[in-house]
Design an enzyme around this catalytic site. Structure first.
Site, short mmCIF file in Angstrom:
data_model
loop_
_atom_site.label_atom_id
_atom_site.label_comp_id
_atom_site.label_asym_id
_atom_site.label_seq_id
_atom_site.Cartn_x
_atom_site.Cartn_y
_atom_site.Cartn_z
N HIS A 1 1.73 9.71 -5.46
CA HIS A 1 1.09 9.44 -6.75
C HIS A 1 0.58 10.73 -7.38
O HIS A 1 0.36 11.74 -6.69
CB HIS A 1 -0.09 8.48 -6.59
N HIS B 1 -2.37 1.37 -3.29
CA HIS B 1 -3.20 1.66 -2.11
C HIS B 1 -4.65 1.93 -2.51
O HIS B 1 -5.59 1.43 -1.89
CB HIS B 1 -2.65 2.88 -1.36
#
Length: 205
Positions: free
Chosen positions: A169, A120
């Site tokens: 993440h 992303h």
């Protein structure tokens, strides 16, 4: 480009060797997970979902159409190289490093793919990077150029923050993606700029 490659190499080496940054990764992941709040969760989910592969592809397609209508051929080529190429590079790096994602008992997101680097964040970096580079090269006023760069940096920062906040993440994942994206963007912009200059030189002969 070389600086980005060196920074990414150092960061990747720290991740692989479980250096100090991985301790910071774990601390921040636990901190965000323990401090999640509904006020922030919905906006973070909106930001992260609008910058998934589909979202970035839709935004890139709209920007590509704009470049096509403006007859900005080399910017269109740069966009076509930067966004899909960057995503493919990111997938390759994920399988090279095979880092597991953060794990929690009650996760906000559950993902089965690898963690390093963040896809992303990479997508946001290359998309907003192309947009900012185009605006910097075309806008006549310096204050407008600065605003374009600040907007791009803010959007990339928000996407990166959303990935860490949602537990998808670690910090080093998003930092690695930003550095990776900047390096790949430099390759694409430099390559397209070189093609344009060579074309202009041939026309001028």
């Amino acid at each position: 480009m070389m600086i980005a490659a060196a920074l990414f190499g150092n960061l990747a080496a720290d991740v692989v060797s479980h250096d100090d940054i991985t301790e910071l990764d774990a601390f921040l992941a636990d901190w965000f997970h323990s401090h999640k709040h509904s006020i922030w969760t919905d906006p973070m989910l909106f930001i992260t979902h609008t910058h998934d592969v589909l979202g970035v592809c839709i935004m890139a397609s709209a920007l590509g159409l704009f470049f096509y209508l403006k007859k900005a051929r080399y910017w269109l080529i740069c966009l076509m190289l930067a966004v899909p190429g960057g995503q493919l590079l990111n997938v390759l790096l994920k399988y090279i490093f095979q880092r597991a994602r953060p794990s929690f008992e009650e996760p906000l997101l559950t993902l089965s793919t690898y963690s390093f680097p963040s896809g992303h964040t990479l997508g946001a970096t290359v998309f907003y990077g192309v947009l900012a580079a185009y605006l910097v090269c075309t806008l006549p006023r310096w204050n407008a150029r600065i605003l374009a760069v600040l907007f791009a940096c803010t959007m990339v920062g928000l996407v990166a923050l959303s990935r860490v906040y949602l537990g998808a993440h670690y910090l080093s994942d998003v930092l690695g993606a930003i550095v990776e994206g900047c390096g790949w963007l430099a390759v694409c912009i430099t390559g397209c700029s070189t093609l344009r200059r060579r074309r202009d030189a041939r026309i001028g002969e």
